[in-house]
Design an enzyme around this catalytic site. Structure first.
Site, PDB file in Angstrom:
ATOM      1  N   LEU A  76       0.829  -1.206   0.000  1.00  0.00           N
ATOM      2  CA  LEU A  76       0.000   0.000   0.000  1.00  0.00           C
ATOM      3  C   LEU A  76       0.863   1.255   0.000  1.00  0.00           C
ATOM      4  O   LEU A  76       0.469   2.292  -0.518  1.00  0.00           O
ATOM      5  CB  LEU A  76      -0.900   0.023   1.243  1.00  0.00           C
ATOM      6  CG  LEU A  76      -2.013  -1.007   1.278  1.00  0.00           C
ATOM      7  CD1 LEU A  76      -2.679  -1.014   2.641  1.00  0.00           C
ATOM      8  CD2 LEU A  76      -3.046  -0.696   0.204  1.00  0.00           C
ATOM      9  N   GLY A  77       2.019   1.162   0.588  1.00  0.00           N
ATOM     10  CA  GLY A  77       2.886   2.335   0.621  1.00  0.00           C
ATOM     11  C   GLY A  77       4.174   2.032   1.352  1.00  0.00           C
ATOM     12  O   GLY A  77       4.296   1.032   2.056  1.00  0.00           O
TER      13      GLY A  77
ATOM     14  N   ASP B 103       3.375  12.738  15.322  1.00  0.00           N
ATOM     15  CA  ASP B 103       3.637  12.793  13.880  1.00  0.00           C
ATOM     16  C   ASP B 103       2.350  13.117  13.121  1.00  0.00           C
ATOM     17  O   ASP B 103       1.969  12.404  12.190  1.00  0.00           O
ATOM     18  CB  ASP B 103       4.244  11.473  13.411  1.00  0.00           C
ATOM     19  CG  ASP B 103       5.109  11.659  12.173  1.00  0.00           C
ATOM     20  OD1 ASP B 103       5.328  12.817  11.752  1.00  0.00           O
ATOM     21  OD2 ASP B 103       5.560  10.639  11.606  1.00  0.00           O
TER      22      ASP B 103
ATOM     23  N   LYS C  89       1.720  -3.172   8.817  1.00  0.00           N
ATOM     24  CA  LYS C  89       2.904  -2.327   8.686  1.00  0.00           C
ATOM     25  C   LYS C  89       4.094  -3.076   9.246  1.00  0.00           C
ATOM     26  O   LYS C  89       4.063  -3.548  10.379  1.00  0.00           O
ATOM     27  CB  LYS C  89       2.671  -1.034   9.462  1.00  0.00           C
ATOM     28  CG  LYS C  89       3.829  -0.073   9.355  1.00  0.00           C
ATOM     29  CD  LYS C  89       3.385   1.329   9.699  1.00  0.00           C
ATOM     30  CE  LYS C  89       4.268   2.334   9.034  1.00  0.00           C
ATOM     31  NZ  LYS C  89       3.618   3.592   8.782  1.00  0.00           N
TER      32      LYS C  89
ATOM     33  N   VAL D 139       3.883  -0.884   4.155  1.00  0.00           N
ATOM     34  CA  VAL D 139       2.529  -1.249   4.572  1.00  0.00           C
ATOM     35  C   VAL D 139       1.904  -2.125   3.495  1.00  0.00           C
ATOM     36  O   VAL D 139       1.945  -1.792   2.311  1.00  0.00           O
ATOM     37  CB  VAL D 139       1.663   0.007   4.781  1.00  0.00           C
ATOM     38  CG1 VAL D 139       0.332  -0.379   5.376  1.00  0.00           C
ATOM     39  CG2 VAL D 139       2.371   1.008   5.659  1.00  0.00           C
TER      40      VAL D 139
ATOM     41  N   GLY E 256       8.711   6.092   6.077  1.00  0.00           N
ATOM     42  CA  GLY E 256       9.986   6.138   6.763  1.00  0.00           C
ATOM     43  C   GLY E 256      10.130   5.031   7.780  1.00  0.00           C
ATOM     44  O   GLY E 256      11.226   4.580   8.076  1.00  0.00           O
ATOM     45  N   PHE E 257       9.032   4.570   8.313  1.00  0.00           N
ATOM     46  CA  PHE E 257       9.122   3.538   9.344  1.00  0.00           C
ATOM     47  C   PHE E 257       8.962   2.143   8.790  1.00  0.00           C
ATOM     48  O   PHE E 257       9.179   1.178   9.486  1.00  0.00           O
ATOM     49  CB  PHE E 257       8.068   3.785  10.419  1.00  0.00           C
ATOM     50  CG  PHE E 257       8.314   5.064  11.185  1.00  0.00           C
ATOM     51  CD1 PHE E 257       9.518   5.277  11.823  1.00  0.00           C
ATOM     52  CD2 PHE E 257       7.342   6.043  11.239  1.00  0.00           C
ATOM     53  CE1 PHE E 257       9.741   6.453  12.520  1.00  0.00           C
ATOM     54  CE2 PHE E 257       7.566   7.208  11.935  1.00  0.00           C
ATOM     55  CZ  PHE E 257       8.770   7.414  12.572  1.00  0.00           C
ATOM     56  N   GLY E 258       8.533   2.030   7.584  1.00  0.00           N
ATOM     57  CA  GLY E 258       8.417   0.694   7.030  1.00  0.00           C
ATOM     58  C   GLY E 258       7.398   0.619   5.911  1.00  0.00           C
ATOM     59  O   GLY E 258       6.818   1.620   5.498  1.00  0.00           O
TER      60      GLY E 258
END
Ligand SMILES: *[C@@H]1O[C@H](CO)[C@@H](O)[C@H](O)[C@H]1NC(C)=O
Ligand SMILES: *[C@@H]1O[C@H](CO)[C@@H](O)[C@H](O)[C@H]1NC(C)=O
Ligand SMILES: *[C@@H]1O[C@H](CO)[C@@H](O)[C@H](O)[C@H]1NC(C)=O
Ligand SMILES: *[C@@H]1O[C@H](CO)[C@@H](O)[C@H](O)[C@H]1NC(C)=O
Ligand SMILES: *[C@@H]1O[C@H](CO)[C@@H](O)[C@H](O)[C@H]1NC(C)=O
Ligand SMILES: *[C@@H]1O[C@H](CO)[C@@H](O)[C@H](O)[C@H]1NC(C)=O
Ligand SMILES: *[C@@H]1O[C@H](CO)[C@@H](O)[C@H](O)[C@H]1NC(C)=O
Length: 678
Positions: free
Chosen positions: A355-356, A476, A378, A363, A359-361
């Protein structure tokens, strides 16, 4: 006394006696099947290998090697001065490192001295040099096996055999080949094939004719020679001559070997015993039998792979679905997912379901196997256990929260170096995609939808900050973390992930995690998140939604790069509506847009205490309270200054050069560069 003199002479000058020692027999000769312990004099890089090969050259470039029988032969009939009949045969092999790239060749030679002073390698074959080539005073006879086409010496091709008299321009030469029968049919041979070949050189002193014959090893001497040449050697051959070999290399790494050699004056040279010859070394790939090259490995492969697959299947299955579970996690049991289930749900985390990437990982979209619920999974890589416990505690407790504007966390799973978070699937994706990625009035969100999303996000932030038993800071807030459900409700996602990366205590070394343009200035200094840092980010979010632009847009004109500066300056000129997203056209409620823009500025103030609380924000948006004129006036009075005086725009303006940035700001910039994808 006389004996003594002779002895002294012998010691002082042994060469004087050598001719006498050797030339005695007119039918002298020798035969070597391999050269172990042979009477051979070597120079250059020539050597006898341990298995008895005469190695003239050894892959070294531009080298030469000589090997001579150490005693000269008497080549002339002492009674009439005619050159005697002689004959020699030898087996040689040329090994080139690169197929078809060989240098330079090997030659059988007859020479008056026991050495070849001044001789040069490469095209000179170790026989001559540029000044003495072709000189009649050389008295050298050679039979060359030449693998390089040298126009200088009128070579016919790069695979020929030639007779050389005193020089490298052959008096007679032919392509390497051998007669397969008496009819004269010939078969070509490649000198550089890496296979041993046998040569016979015969000279008939009466007929004055030299024959040279070539054949693959093991093939009996063909009846028809390769070269048959009338040749009077009487002026060339001296009384006493040495016999031997010379080889040279040029630029292409090549080795030249002689496997066996026999020579005879006045008669045919003794046949070589092929079976006793040493073997050529292996160099590079050689042809092996089909069974060895294909059969054996195949059988081995099948056997090994069967065993391996069984072991691998067991091991990988175990490893593939291995998780990390610690004691403290037991209380979160209901929130834990099995990795195997997530793997199945996402069909093995296929790229198709991606899906995308943030920066954190990454999905992934998935469908849980038993419940058939659509989820977003995620994968956050995290190799430190530090902070994990607190983080899991926090996200699980947030997972217990219920709010219609929250992306529901369903649970998590932990693996080595990896955390997996399972969320409700949001069918309309993230807000930033609709705001920025699809320009054009047809596809964009209308104002009504935007205003509803804004109010939704405000209400959930208010709930997190004040409406729950403990204060929860999101850390965030930004449009890419606002997801849209099937009814285009804005839902805040990605809870507290920033915190997972932000568990240091020393503000000087901690890197502040957040996204450039949304991070409150005091956060860059203290790295201490608070509700008002969330409010600051929310302010940036408000401007984003109303203006359809990112907080920092490098493509905008210089003074408009920073959204908040632009809105602020337009507002002080009384033209704040210029900043409204052009995709909205005129289709918006002026009062609401005006409110959102001003509220955005109010929340973006650099002094934390000057910002409203989320409770106030909710009231402003609901129309329950008017925007405080006084604080807006102070905002206007300070004008643009508020942004420039503080870290926010400091690090933005210094971003290209990183000048005057503190450690914290540097790492903030670094991090925001890393998390650009978000
Ligand atoms: C080497 O030559 C000398 C002198 O001709 C001879 O005595 C000796 O047997 C030879 N050795 C071999 C191994 O041929
Ligand atoms: C070839 O022989 C020379 C002299 O014996 C040696 O210095 C060189 O390392 C050898 N080269 C190779 C490639 O074996
Ligand atoms: C040398 O020449 C003489 C006279 O011509 C001849 O009789 C003799 O056979 C020759 N010797 C050899 C070894 O050819
Ligand atoms: C080497 O030469 C032979 C004969 O000319 C040819 O069949 C072969 O394809 C060549 N190999 C390469 C690698 O050029
Ligand atoms: C060539 O070899 C001869 C001896 O055969 C030597 O006298 C001369 O100097 C050499 N010339 C060069 C250029 O090496
Ligand atoms: C042998 O080699 C020569 C020269 O390269 C060529 O002209 C001839 O056709 C070859 N003969 C065969 C049978 O391949
Ligand atoms: C050279 O070969 C020819 C046949 O081509 C043969 O008649 C002659 O006797 C041979 N000469 C020697 C010295 O073997």
């Amino acid at each position: 006394m006389f004996v003594k003199v002779e002895l002294v002479l012998l010691l002082v000058c042994p060469f004087l006696f050598l001719p006498v020692m050797s030339a005695a027999l007119e039918d002298a000769g020798f035969s070597y099947n391999g050269f172990r312990g042979a009477n051979i004099s070597l120079d250059g890089i020539a050597q006898i290998t341990p298995n008895g090969l005469l190695e003239l050259t050894n892959q070294s470039r531009r080298q030469m090697g000589h090997a001579l029988y150490p005693f000269p032969f008497n080549f002339k009939n002492l009674s009439n001065g005619n050159v005697l009949t002689f004959s020699t045969t030898f087996v040689f092999g040329i090994l080139s490192r690169y197929q078809n790239l060989s240098s330079h060749g090997i030659a059988f030679l007859i020479t008056p001295s026991r050495g070849l002073p001044g001789a040069r390698p490469s095209q000179y074959l170790g026989l001559f040099n540029e000044s003495n080539n072709g000189n009649p005073s050389n008295h050298v006879v050679a039979v060359e096996m030449d693998t390089v086409l040298n126009k200088e010496f009128s070579d016919i091709n790069d695979n020929h055999v030639g007779i050389d008299i005193n020089g490298l321009i052959s008096v007679h030469s032919a392509t390497a080949s051998y007669a397969i029968d008496r009819s004269g049919d010939r078969k070509n041979l490649s000198l550089t094939s890496g296979k041993p070949m046998q040569v016979w050189v015969e000279y008939n002193g009466l007929d004055m004719q030299m024959n040279v014959t070539l054949a693959p090893i093991g093939v009996p001497k063909p009846d028809i020679p390769l070269l048959s040449y009338p040749l009077d050697l009487s002026l060339i051959i001296k009384d006493h001559m040495y016999v031997g070999f010379s080889s040279s290399t040029g630029t292409d790494p090549t080795s030249h070997y002689v496997l066996g050699w026999s020579f005879k004056m006045n008669g045919p040279a003794k046949d070589l015993t092929i079976s006793q010859l040493p073997k050529l070394p292996r160099l590079g790939p050689r042809k092996k039998s089909k069974f060895v090259t294909v059969g054996l490995p195949l059988i081995g492969l099948v056997l090994a792979s069967t065993v391996l697959t069984i072991i691998l299947f067991i091991v990988t299955r175990k490893r593939k679905f291995a998780e990390v579970v610690e004691d403290w996690e037991l209380e979160y049991g209901p929130h834990r997912f099995k990795y195997k289930d997530l793997y199945v749900a996402t069909k093995g985390f296929r790229d198709k379901g991606l899906l995308g990437i943030g920066g954190f990982g990454r999905v992934y979209r998935g469908v849980l196997p038993t419940s058939k619920i659509q989820v977003a999974v995620k994968r956050v890589s995290h190799d430190s256990r530090q902070g994990m416990r607190e983080f899991v505690a926090e996200i699980v407790s947030i997972g217990r929260l219920r709010h219609r504007n929250l992306v529901q966390l369903l649970g998590y799973c932990r693996r080595k170096g990896e955390l997996l978070l399972v969320y409700d699937y949001m069918s309309n994706g993230s807000l930033n995609k609709l705001l920025f990625n699809q320009p054009g009035p047809e596809t964009t969100l209308n104002w009504g939808q935007r205003f509803r999303i804004i109010k939704g996000v405000a209400s959930v932030l208010f709930y997190l900050h004040q409406g729950w038993e403990q204060v929860v800071i999101h850390r965030d807030v930004k449009s890419s973390n606002v997801l849209l459900d099937s009814e285009f409700n804005g839902r805040l996602g990605d809870f507290g992930l920033a915190r997972l990366y932000d568990h240091g205590t020393d503000p000087k070394t901690t890197h502040v995690v957040g996204t450039l343009g949304y991070v409150a200035p005091e956060l860059t200094r203290t790295s201490k998140a608070s509700p008002s840092t969330d409010v600051f980010s929310f302010g940036a979010f408000l401007l984003e939604v109303a203006c359809g632009r990112r907080p920092i847009d490098p493509r905008a004109s210089a003074e408009n790069v920073i959204l908040v500066d632009w809105v602020s300056s337009c507002w002080s000129r009384g033209t704040i509506l210029e900043t409204v997203d052009p995709n909205l056209g005129n289709d918006y409620v002026v009062g609401e847009v005006d409110l959102v823009l001003k509220l955005g500025l109010l929340c973006s103030q650099s002094i934390p205490t000057a910002r409203p609380t989320m409770h106030q924000v909710v009231r402003f948006l609901a129309g329950d309270a008017p925007l405080p004129d006084s604080s807006l006036h102070s905002l206007s009075a300070s004008g643009l200054e508020f942004a420039h005086g503080e870290g926010f725009s400091d690090f933005v303006t210094s971003h290209p050069s990183l000048q005057n940035t503190s450690m914290t700001q540097m790492s903030l910039v670094a991090h925001s560069l890393l998390s650009n994808g978000r």
